[in-house]
Design an enzyme around this catalytic site. Sequence first.
Site, PDB file in Angstrom:
ATOM      1  N   LEU A  50      10.994 -20.622  -3.918  1.00 28.05           N
ATOM      2  CA  LEU A  50       9.902 -19.794  -3.406  1.00 28.05           C
ATOM      3  C   LEU A  50       8.620 -19.961  -4.240  1.00 28.05           C
ATOM      4  CD1 LEU A  50       9.191 -17.206  -1.565  1.00 28.05           C
ATOM      5  CD2 LEU A  50       9.777 -15.896  -3.612  1.00 28.05           C
ATOM      6  N   HIS A  90       2.753   3.297  -8.940  1.00 31.22           N
ATOM      7  CA  HIS A  90       2.502   1.879  -9.225  1.00 31.22           C
ATOM      8  C   HIS A  90       3.691   1.255  -9.964  1.00 31.22           C
ATOM      9  CE1 HIS A  90      -1.449   2.265  -7.643  1.00 31.22           C
ATOM     10  NE2 HIS A  90      -1.956   2.950  -8.647  1.00 31.22           N
ATOM     11  N   GLU A 144       0.664 -13.239  12.446  1.00 27.45           N
ATOM     12  CA  GLU A 144       1.217 -12.064  13.119  1.00 27.45           C
ATOM     13  C   GLU A 144       1.050 -10.886  12.161  1.00 27.45           C
ATOM     14  OE1 GLU A 144       2.438 -11.830  16.198  1.00 27.45           O
ATOM     15  OE2 GLU A 144       1.915 -13.948  16.504  1.00 27.45           O
ATOM     16  N   ASP A 193       0.832  -1.202   0.000  1.00 22.28           N
ATOM     17  CA  ASP A 193       0.000   0.000   0.000  1.00 22.28           C
ATOM     18  C   ASP A 193       0.870   1.256   0.000  1.00 22.28           C
ATOM     19  OD1 ASP A 193      -2.353   1.398  -0.034  1.00 22.28           O
ATOM     20  OD2 ASP A 193      -2.797   1.144   2.100  1.00 22.28           O
ATOM     21  N   GLY A 194       0.353   2.311  -0.601  1.00 22.48           N
ATOM     22  CA  GLY A 194       1.016   3.615  -0.533  1.00 22.48           C
ATOM     23  C   GLY A 194       1.619   4.091  -1.849  1.00 22.48           C
ATOM     24  N   ASN A 195       1.340   3.390  -2.948  1.00 22.92           N
ATOM     25  CA  ASN A 195       1.891   3.817  -4.245  1.00 22.92           C
ATOM     26  C   ASN A 195       1.397   5.208  -4.632  1.00 22.92           C
ATOM     27  OD1 ASN A 195       2.922   1.264  -4.331  1.00 22.92           O
ATOM     28  ND2 ASN A 195       1.593   0.516  -5.982  1.00 22.92           N
ATOM     29  N   TRP A 248     -11.944  -2.126  -8.020  1.00 18.22           N
ATOM     30  CA  TRP A 248     -12.756  -1.748  -9.192  1.00 18.22           C
ATOM     31  C   TRP A 248     -13.426  -0.396  -8.971  1.00 18.22           C
ATOM     32  CZ3 TRP A 248     -12.169  -4.311 -13.583  1.00 18.22           C
ATOM     33  CH2 TRP A 248     -11.732  -5.652 -13.515  1.00 18.22           C
ATOM     34  N   TRP A 259       2.995   7.908  -2.540  1.00 14.62           N
ATOM     35  CA  TRP A 259       4.411   8.067  -2.920  1.00 14.62           C
ATOM     36  C   TRP A 259       4.514   9.003  -4.126  1.00 14.62           C
ATOM     37  CZ3 TRP A 259       7.634   7.438  -7.054  1.00 14.62           C
ATOM     38  CH2 TRP A 259       9.014   7.314  -6.787  1.00 14.62           C
ATOM     39  N   ARG A 310      -5.115  -1.924   8.675  1.00 16.69           N
ATOM     40  CA  ARG A 310      -6.334  -2.714   8.420  1.00 16.69           C
ATOM     41  C   ARG A 310      -6.009  -3.792   7.401  1.00 16.69           C
ATOM     42  NH1 ARG A 310      -7.406   2.446   6.608  1.00 16.69           N
ATOM     43  NH2 ARG A 310      -7.112   2.736   4.372  1.00 16.69           N
ATOM     44  N   LEU A 311      -6.923  -4.772   7.287  1.00 21.56           N
ATOM     45  CA  LEU A 311      -6.679  -5.885   6.370  1.00 21.56           C
ATOM     46  C   LEU A 311      -7.307  -5.671   4.993  1.00 21.56           C
ATOM     47  CD1 LEU A 311      -7.008  -8.951   8.772  1.00 21.56           C
ATOM     48  CD2 LEU A 311      -4.929  -8.067   7.696  1.00 21.56           C
ATOM     49  N   SER A 312      -8.273  -4.760   4.892  1.00 24.96           N
ATOM     50  CA  SER A 312      -8.883  -4.462   3.584  1.00 24.96           C
ATOM     51  C   SER A 312      -9.271  -5.726   2.819  1.00 24.96           C
ATOM     52  CB  SER A 312      -7.953  -3.582   2.738  1.00 24.96           C
ATOM     53  OG  SER A 312      -7.659  -2.366   3.401  1.00 24.96           O
TER      54      SER A 312
HETATM   55  C1  IPE Z   1      -5.460  -2.834  -0.355  1.00 21.55           C
HETATM   56  O1  IPE Z   1      -5.104  -1.512  -0.486  1.00 21.55           O
HETATM   57  C2  IPE Z   1      -5.448  -3.526  -1.690  1.00 21.55           C
HETATM   58  C3  IPE Z   1      -4.129  -3.776  -2.280  1.00 21.55           C
HETATM   59  C4  IPE Z   1      -2.987  -3.510  -1.716  1.00 21.55           C
HETATM   60  C5  IPE Z   1      -4.150  -4.395  -3.589  1.00 21.55           C
HETATM   61  P1  IPE Z   1      -6.187  -0.355  -0.705  1.00 21.55           P
HETATM   62  O2  IPE Z   1      -5.427   0.901  -0.844  1.00 21.55           O
HETATM   63  O3  IPE Z   1      -7.115  -0.714  -1.800  1.00 21.55           O
HETATM   64  O4  IPE Z   1      -6.997  -0.406   0.685  1.00 21.55           O
HETATM   65  P2  IPE Z   1      -7.931   0.663   1.376  1.00 21.55           P
HETATM   66  O5  IPE Z   1      -8.988   1.039   0.404  1.00 21.55           O
HETATM   67  O6  IPE Z   1      -7.083   1.836   1.738  1.00 21.55           O
HETATM   68  O7  IPE Z   1      -8.467  -0.030   2.586  1.00 21.55           O
HETATM   69  C1  IPE Z   2      -1.309   0.204  -3.441  1.00 20.33           C
HETATM   70  O1  IPE Z   2      -1.167   1.581  -3.459  1.00 20.33           O
HETATM   71  C2  IPE Z   2      -1.607  -0.376  -4.792  1.00 20.33           C
HETATM   72  C3  IPE Z   2      -2.978  -0.901  -4.931  1.00 20.33           C
HETATM   73  C4  IPE Z   2      -3.920  -0.818  -4.022  1.00 20.33           C
HETATM   74  C5  IPE Z   2      -3.304  -1.561  -6.167  1.00 20.33           C
HETATM   75  P1  IPE Z   2      -2.408   2.560  -3.493  1.00 20.33           P
HETATM   76  O2  IPE Z   2      -2.772   2.816  -4.907  1.00 20.33           O
HETATM   77  O3  IPE Z   2      -3.523   2.059  -2.650  1.00 20.33           O
HETATM   78  O4  IPE Z   2      -1.756   3.863  -2.866  1.00 20.33           O
HETATM   79  P2  IPE Z   2      -2.410   4.857  -1.828  1.00 20.33           P
HETATM   80  O5  IPE Z   2      -2.971   4.054  -0.701  1.00 20.33           O
HETATM   81  O6  IPE Z   2      -3.484   5.603  -2.571  1.00 20.33           O
HETATM   82  O7  IPE Z   2      -1.287   5.735  -1.412  1.00 20.33           O
HETATM   83 MG    MG Z   3      -4.037   2.331  -0.729  1.00 16.71          MG
END
Ligand code: IPE
Ligand code: IPE
Ligand code: MG
Length: 247
Positions: A129, A35, A205, A18-20, A67, A23, A192-194
Amino acid sequence: MSTIDNRTVPEHVAIIMDGNGRWANARGMPRVVGHRKGVDAVRKTVRAAGDAGVRFLTLFAFSSENWRRPQDEINDLFGLLKTFIRRDLAELHGENVRIRIIGDRANLDDDILVLLLEAEETTRANTALTLVIAFNYGSRDEIARVVRGLARDVEAGRLKADAIDAAMIDGRLDTAGIPDPDLIIRTSGEERLSNFLLWQAAYSELMFVPDLWPDFNRDVFFAALDRYAARERRFGGLSPKALAAGS
Ligand code: IPE
Ligand code: IPE
Ligand code: MG
């Protein structure tokens, strides 16, 4: 770089990458740049996991809820997965990596389906792996698909309702044959686990790291493995220390 004690290396690490977007945003660039950088972090992580002796690495690449994003971004993410498989399959195969895909394939376009099948088929016999890519994956969707299958079998008289137990459900999940994740890492500071591996995470863990996914690398991964090694897992039982104290 830290050294890894083999006895405490998790067999299965799953990562919510998460966080692309953040960034890229922090650099005034479009989300797709984040991404793309994220794919480089994937390459580094696959290598680090193999070197550490991790047997299964699951990466959450696209969720059943993603989506909801703008169509352009969805196209970018699908394009990046396709490019990754086209570019990296031969090298991963050469490194004896097995690829498995989890998630719903029902509504995916043929071009991507063909690539996913090719990746799985090409690497089926590999023994290093196992890289599990969660694509169009959502835990609730996965469980609903299992329940539909069980209901169909009961309806058709092939299965007695009383025979349904946790092991049978395990065996019908997309992750059948893959051990539950020992460690789930989520980057970017979100906790969170989303909708990721909800059934399988029963005793995982959980680890939340502040790094945005494009910044994730070998050092961050090894630091997480070190922190994991210091955790005590009890699975509902007692720790050796508590057992000794109670006797
Ligand atoms: C979870 O990240 C899905 C993936 C890493 C593919 P999201 O960015 O979609 O999650 P939320 O919406 O912040 O919970
Ligand atoms: C994770 O990064 C990639 C996917 C969920 C596919 P995000 O696109 O969710 O990046 P943020 O959370 O908006 O920073
Ligand atoms: Mg995200």
